[in-house]
Design an enzyme around this catalytic site. Structure first.
Site, PDB file in Angstrom:
ATOM      1  N   GLU A 193      -7.265   6.843   2.345  1.00 63.32           N
ATOM      2  CA  GLU A 193      -6.394   5.668   2.522  1.00 63.32           C
ATOM      3  C   GLU A 193      -5.449   5.572   1.320  1.00 63.32           C
ATOM      4  O   GLU A 193      -5.396   6.454   0.481  1.00 63.32           O
ATOM      5  CB  GLU A 193      -7.261   4.403   2.645  1.00 63.32           C
ATOM      6  CG  GLU A 193      -8.179   4.181   1.456  1.00 63.32           C
ATOM      7  CD  GLU A 193      -9.168   3.043   1.649  1.00 63.32           C
ATOM      8  OE1 GLU A 193      -8.958   2.207   2.541  1.00 63.32           O
ATOM      9  OE2 GLU A 193     -10.146   2.980   0.884  1.00 63.32           O
TER      10      GLU A 193
ATOM     11  N   ASP B 144      -5.939  -2.925  -5.985  1.00 59.40           N
ATOM     12  CA  ASP B 144      -4.994  -2.053  -5.278  1.00 59.40           C
ATOM     13  C   ASP B 144      -3.621  -2.022  -5.940  1.00 59.40           C
ATOM     14  O   ASP B 144      -2.594  -2.264  -5.294  1.00 59.40           O
ATOM     15  CB  ASP B 144      -4.834  -2.504  -3.820  1.00 59.40           C
ATOM     16  CG  ASP B 144      -6.166  -2.736  -3.130  1.00 59.40           C
ATOM     17  OD1 ASP B 144      -7.077  -1.935  -3.350  1.00 59.40           O
ATOM     18  OD2 ASP B 144      -6.281  -3.719  -2.373  1.00 59.40           O
TER      19      ASP B 144
END
Length: 525
Positions: free
Chosen positions: A187, A15
């Site tokens: 997301e 991420d």
């Protein structure tokens, strides 16, 4: 033409949130249940990276005691404005089932090394938060919103709300600005402003083999946002031959000379399926089209193992030591603990100078108080080795070398006590939560002195060895082991971390029996 070789952050570095301040680049990555929270690396050339800081070092900033596996810090966002670094992060307490107990916080610092502030609580409506600093000085907070109600899309879209720096809280209305595409599972939002457009980058498709990144844009920060008609920007879905799979969830940066790059998570599977190193960070050069959309410079939507390097002077960093002799006053940034910070009550460099002392606490299955110190496995072929001095009195006393994914999957070569044999070596494998002793007759070792323990990992297999005061050569112990159960992909429920190697100590009797570790060697082949 020089190239950047991927991944730029090998091993569990998921991420990525990238940022440039003047001529230096920073990447923040997720740490999940591992402490300290968030890892930040720095670079001058986008090719060579060095660990810079872990901002969340205090329990007052991050208390993950009791957090479930693959909970904790999800998808941090790093930004900078007017001399201050801003870090947004989620602490996920539980994420299985209908609900997501995910709390979003902000910390700030005047420098990347800190000191980082106490956290400001923001909200708990969803995860993957980020912060955008607009030209007019206003700050905008985003996260995906989680809708647990029956019959709803739980990934309900990206919401936007203003953050008041003066009041240190979110203010004003909450607005859904984007609901994603048919790829779904929208997301990981990040907003960038260029040429009068607000560009919204979102991750889609989940974090496994259908992962992707989609771009949308608007003239107004609160929308409406138009999706790039040639989405997604990047994915490995449909390209099983690619060396980088799971491509998606990333962020964007420009260089001082106006070149653009996109960093993203990826996975390198063994045997076509098992990412034992976890989700890693890669980089791709990107370009802007004449009509203002973003494209990979390679002309496809698939990631490359090598991407063109920027027009920047090379800036290599000193090579890291492969052996830690525990002679420093503090552990280096390689080392991590589970859920709670390392402190003198269970992890000490002072109790026996030149050694790392661990006091036995709970089992490798605990989500509360483990005495475990470990570092990431960052290469498919590597050696992990340590020397432990430990005098177990009972079978409840254990200490040794651990290869660890989570409480459900790990391998543990350790010293323990036996009623008839005294001090013995045993191998425990926990696979999909099932406990197994691999030496049904544990091996008696020298009853005094330190014992050296070694793991040799070769892609999908691992071989264990030991050496004590009676021997001069390494002695193989136990069978050749399969490593693929220690991966993101081997469990019935998706999970998000990667394999670590390190040292551990347990004492179920409550005596806090101590083990001393003389060194730890981690060497990549």
């Amino acid at each position: 033409m020089s190239t950047i070789q991927n991944p730029i952050l090998p091993g569990f570095h998921a991420d990525p949130s990238i940022l440039r301040v003047d001529d230096e680049f920073y990447i923040a990555t997720s740490t999940f249940e591992w402490f300290p929270g968030v890892r930040i690396h720095r670079s001058k050339d986008l090719q060579n990276w060095q660990f810079a800081a872990s901002p969340l070092t205090r329990r007052s900033q991050l208390d993950m005691k009791g957090n479930m596996n693959s909970g904790g810090v999800w998808a941090p966002d790093l930004s900078y404005h007017d001399g201050t670094f801003y870090l947004i992060y989620t602490d996920v307490k539980q994420w299985h089932g209908a609900y997501k107990d995910a709390h979003n916080y902000l910390v700030t610092a005047p420098a990347i090394e800190g000191p980082w502030s106490e956290p400001v609580y923001l909200n708990s409506s969803g995860f993957d938060p980020s912060l955008f600093h607009d030209d007019d000085g206003r700050k905008w907070f985003m996260n995906m919103i989680w809708d647990y109600r029956s019959g709803r899309n739980p990934f309900a879209g990206i919401v936007l709300q203003e953050f008041s720096e003066a009041e240190q809280k979110l203010v004003g209305p909450v607005k859904t600005i984007y609901t994603g595409t048919e790829i779904k599972l929208t997301e990981g939002p990040h907003i960038y402003k260029k040429d009068g457009w607000y560009y919204l980058l979102v991750a889609e498709g989940g974090t496994e083999y259908d992962h992707a990144e989609t771009v949308a844009r608007s003239r107004s920060i609160d929308g409406p946002y138009e999706t790039d008609p040639d989405y997604p920007l990047i994915t490995a879905q449909g390209n099983p031959e690619s060396g980088l799979q799971k491509a998606g969830h990333g962020s964007l940066v420009d260089t001082p000379k106006g070149e653009w790059y996109f960093v993203h998570l990826c996975g390198r599977p063994l045997n076509g399926a098992y990412c034992t190193l976890g989700r890693e960070t890669a980089i791709q050069k990107v370009e802007w089209t004449e009509d203002g959309w973003l494209r990979l410079a390679n002309g496809t939507r698939y990631p490359d193992m090598a991407t063109p390097a920027p027009d920047l002077p090379l800036h290599p960093y000193p090579k890291e030591d492969v052996k830690d002799d525990f002679d420093a006053d503090a552990l280096s940034g390689h080392w991590n603990s589970l859920r709670v910070p390392m402190d003198e009550s269970w992890c000490s460099l002072k109790a026996n100078p030149g050694w790392l002392r661990l006091y036995g606490r709970e089992s490798l299955g605990s989500v509360h108080n483990q005495s475990l110190v470990a570092r990431r496995q960052t290469s498919f072929q590597c050696v992990a080795e340590t020397s432990v001095s430990f005098d177990p009195e009972y079978f409840q006393h254990k200490a040794g070398l651990v290869i660890y994914y989570d409480t459900e999957d790990h391998v543990y070569l350790h010293l323990t006590g036996h009623e008839e044999k005294g001090r013995v070596l045993q191998i425990i494998r926990t696979k999909n939560g099932v406990y197994e002793e691999l030496l049904l007759a544990p091996i008696r070792t020298a009853q005094t002195g330190a014992v050296q323990l070694r793991a040799e990992i070769n892609k999908d297999t691992m071989t264990l060895f030991y050496k004590d005061e009676r021997t001069t050569e390494w002695t193989r112990i136990g069978p050749v082991l399969d490593t693929t159960h220690m991966s993101d992909d081997s469990a019935a429920q998706v999970r998000f971390t990667g394999t670590f190697v390190g040292m551990a100590c347990q004492d179920y009797s409550g005596m806090k029996r101590a083990a001393d570790f003389d060194y730890f060697l981690y060497k990549e082949d």
